[in-house]
Design an enzyme around this catalytic site. Structure first.
Site, short mmCIF file in Angstrom:
data_model
loop_
_atom_site.label_atom_id
_atom_site.label_comp_id
_atom_site.label_asym_id
_atom_site.label_seq_id
_atom_site.Cartn_x
_atom_site.Cartn_y
_atom_site.Cartn_z
N TYR A 64 0.86 -1.18 0.00
CA TYR A 64 0.00 0.00 0.00
C TYR A 64 0.89 1.23 0.00
O TYR A 64 1.88 1.27 0.73
CB TYR A 64 -0.91 0.02 1.24
CG TYR A 64 -2.35 -0.11 0.82
CD1 TYR A 64 -2.93 0.86 0.00
CD2 TYR A 64 -3.12 -1.20 1.19
CE1 TYR A 64 -4.24 0.73 -0.43
CE2 TYR A 64 -4.43 -1.33 0.77
CZ TYR A 64 -4.99 -0.36 -0.04
OH TYR A 64 -6.28 -0.50 -0.46
N GLU A 66 -0.46 4.81 -0.43
CA GLU A 66 -1.22 6.05 -0.60
C GLU A 66 -0.35 7.24 -0.22
O GLU A 66 0.50 7.14 0.65
CB GLU A 66 -2.48 6.02 0.26
CG GLU A 66 -3.54 5.11 -0.33
CD GLU A 66 -4.76 5.00 0.56
OE1 GLU A 66 -4.80 5.64 1.61
OE2 GLU A 66 -5.67 4.25 0.17
N ASP A 241 -5.90 15.51 -23.63
CA ASP A 241 -5.88 14.08 -23.34
C ASP A 241 -5.16 13.41 -24.52
O ASP A 241 -5.73 13.23 -25.59
CB ASP A 241 -7.33 13.58 -23.22
CG ASP A 241 -7.42 12.08 -22.97
OD1 ASP A 241 -6.38 11.40 -23.03
OD2 ASP A 241 -8.55 11.60 -22.73
N THR A 270 -2.85 7.74 -21.35
CA THR A 270 -2.67 6.34 -20.96
C THR A 270 -1.20 6.04 -21.19
O THR A 270 -0.50 6.80 -21.88
CB THR A 270 -3.49 5.39 -21.85
OG1 THR A 270 -3.06 5.55 -23.21
CG2 THR A 270 -4.99 5.67 -21.76
N LYS A 273 -1.02 2.67 -24.86
CA LYS A 273 -1.39 2.74 -26.28
C LYS A 273 -0.11 2.97 -27.09
O LYS A 273 0.81 2.18 -26.98
CB LYS A 273 -2.47 3.79 -26.48
CG LYS A 273 -3.77 3.41 -25.73
CD LYS A 273 -4.91 4.38 -25.93
CE LYS A 273 -6.12 3.94 -25.09
NZ LYS A 273 -7.22 4.91 -25.13
N ARG A 279 -0.47 -1.18 -18.82
CA ARG A 279 -1.82 -0.61 -18.78
C ARG A 279 -1.90 0.38 -17.62
O ARG A 279 -1.73 -0.01 -16.47
CB ARG A 279 -2.79 -1.77 -18.58
CG ARG A 279 -4.25 -1.48 -18.65
CD ARG A 279 -5.00 -2.75 -19.03
NE ARG A 279 -4.66 -3.08 -20.41
CZ ARG A 279 -5.20 -2.48 -21.48
NH1 ARG A 279 -6.14 -1.57 -21.34
NH2 ARG A 279 -4.80 -2.80 -22.69
C1 LIG Z 1 -8.26 5.17 -24.28
C2 LIG Z 1 -8.62 6.54 -23.89
C3 LIG Z 1 -8.96 6.85 -22.58
C4 LIG Z 1 -9.23 5.81 -21.53
O1 LIG Z 1 -8.17 5.02 -21.17
P1 LIG Z 1 -8.41 3.75 -20.23
O2 LIG Z 1 -7.02 3.37 -19.83
O3 LIG Z 1 -9.11 2.75 -21.04
O4 LIG Z 1 -9.22 4.19 -19.05
C5 LIG Z 1 -9.19 8.17 -22.25
N1 LIG Z 1 -9.07 9.14 -23.19
C6 LIG Z 1 -8.77 8.87 -24.47
C7 LIG Z 1 -8.69 9.98 -25.45
C8 LIG Z 1 -8.54 7.56 -24.87
O5 LIG Z 1 -8.26 7.29 -26.15
#
Ligand SMILES: *Cc1c(COP(=O)(O)O)cnc(C)c1O
Length: 478
Positions: A64, A66, A241, A270, A273, A279
């Site tokens: 843990y 936090e 994002d 993320t 990707k 992940r």
């Molecule tokens: C994939 C994605 C997310 C979410 O990511 P997770 O790891 O699946 O929660 C958020 N914003 C955008 C633009 C994404 O492409």
């Protein structure tokens, strides 16, 4: 490092798991076999390195932690501090950010952290100050009502879903759509591109607290300098994002006006990707928002995942190496080769091409819905996903688009020649598939007809394309 070590590591790990629950070991092995055999064109997926994967399977999972580095609510976090600090340092260096928060468990969580940080920073809320002075669960009923009244109904302006925006940018299926009063900007119907004048107009009318840029299905660059000017002109916080294209930012394919980090107040992503890490999620920001961002756990996040932060540190170290920039450039070169191959064969692409890692095919040109196309391709060994196109007449479930992306295949080593061959396979399947009919003989948006011989032949050719590019070549599970 010896290739033998990777093989031994994964084999031994499976042997240990097999000793307890063999079906789990079998499923893990089957997953590798399936991934090795499929032509994966899912734009949001990739293959993390063995070092990244192996950094996750250990006793860090038992801790843990936090709080933040050096300020934990739990004792004995010195080693977690080491990996969290390393991951954050690599992230800051890689992206040129002044602050990095590497605890978010996913992209959605990173966005929640960012939204709360901006709300806490920008909205004058006595109830929130009380919440932060005490533990959140000490709040009285009256405090909660005040909190909702004071923080609710703030405004967010983001890209519309059918133009490629993401659910977490203020849409109903996500909590952001309930927290915020949302309005969205779309794309120009003629060109498919973001019309910055229209964004500016919407911002002037709506006066959002947060202007969001970023997408999961827009095949072009976004000019973040212009977006920041628009945000500044209405006093909005500018959030980007970059979940989908973080690898292209890391690899310096997106620079200048197209690099979000110098232009945005806050950037979320993320890590799994195009960035090719474990992940997870991450938030980058300047010093103004750093304190609020660091409150992510426990404000909106569960306890950090130290084993994943260890893997983030490994993957971010990999992304700082020169060969990652080369990888990022090949992702885009491959996407353009795929787009060219499809266009030459007569496919219709949203915006007519791509300048990032993804291509959006408008399959109505083949007389199909996205769902029919997705399934017919899957029958033929080609893994894609259906996606809305701007102003989609088939809605978000059936859709009219197929989204394909190149980060995963590029990791395997496929290049322009294989992208052209892939375009041929996709075109073959889509042009040979016809819409089916429902039980009453009416046209169906889901059923389709594809000669199994075509599916089988394409499947075989797809497998042949992959043969020279083995996935995890050093890993032999025996
Ligand atoms: C994939 C994605 C997310 C979410 O990511 P997770 O790891 O699946 O929660 C958020 N914003 C955008 C633009 C994404 O492409």
């Amino acid at each position: 490092m010896s290739r033998n070590a990777e093989s031994t590591a994964f084999r031994s790990a499976l042997e240990v798991v097999r000793g307890v629950e063999p079906r789990v070991a079998d499923a893990i092995a089957a997953e590798l076999a399936d991934q090795r055999e499929s032509l994966k064109l899912i734009a949001s997926e990739n293959y993390a390195s063995p070092a990244t994967l192996l950094a996750m399977g250990n006793w860090f999972s038992d801790k843990y932690a936090e709080g933040t580095v050096g300020r934990r609510f739990y004792a004995g976090c010195q080693n977690v501090d080491t990996v969290e600090a390393l991951a954050a340092e690599h992230a800051r260096e890689l992206f040129g950010a002044s602050h990095a928060y590497v605890q978010p468990h996913s992209g959605i969580d990173a966005n929640l952290v960012a939204f709360w940080a901006v709300l806490a920073d920008r909205v004058e809320s006595p109830a929130l100050r009380r919440a932060q002075a005490r533990q959140v669960n000490d709040l009285t009923e009256a405090d909660w009502f005040a909190l909702r009244r004071e923080l609710g109904n703030q405004r967010m302006l983001g890209m519309s879903l059918d133009a490629g925006g993401h659910l977490t940018h203020g849409f109903r299926p996500n909590i952001s759509g309930k927290m915020f009063d949302q309005r969205s900007y779309g794309t120009d119907p003629a060109t498919g591109l973001i019309d910055y004048d229209r964004v500016a107009e919407a911002a002037r009318e709506f006066k959002p607290l947060i202007l969001v840029a970023g997408y999961s299905a827009y095949p072009r660059k976004v000019n973040f300098r212009i977006m920041r000017e628009i945000a500044d002109s209405v006093g909005a916080t500018f959030m980007v994002d970059m979940a989908h294209f973080a690898g292209l930012v890391a690899g310096k394919v997106f620079t200048g006006d197209f690099d979000p980090v110098p232009h945005a107040h806050i950037v979320t992503t993320t890590t799994h990707k195009s960035l090719r890490g474990p992940r997870g999620g991450m938030v980058l920001c300047g010093p103004e928002l750093a304190d609020q961002v660091d409150r992510g756990c426990p404000m909106v996040l569960g306890g950090p995942l130290p084993h994943v932060m260890a893997a983030k540190a490994v993957a971010l170290a990999e992304a700082r190496r020169p060969d990652f920039a080369d990888y990022a450039q090949r992702i885009v070169d491959n996407a353009q080769a795929l787009a060219d191959g499809l266009l030459r064969r007569g496919a219709t692409l949203v915006t007519g091409g791509t300048d990032n890692h993804l291509v959006l095919i408008d399959v109505s040109g083949y007389g199909l819905t996205g769902r029919q196309a997705e399934q017919a391709l899957l029958d033929s060994g080609i893994v894609t996903n259906r996606n809305s196109v701007p102003q989609d007449p088939n809605g978000a479930w059936y859709t009219s688009g197929i989204r394909i992306g190149t980060p995963a295949l590029t990791t395997r080593g496929l290049g322009a020649a294989e992208m052209d061959a892939t375009a041929e396979l996709i075109h073959t399947v889509l042009s040979q598939t016809t819409p089916g009919t429902g039980p009453d003989g009416a046209p169906s948006k889901a059923k389709y007809v594809l000669d199994p011989a075509v599916a089988e032949s394409v499947g075989k050719q797809a497998a042949d394309l992959l043969t020279p590019f083995p996935l995890y070549p050093a890993v032999d599970l025996g």
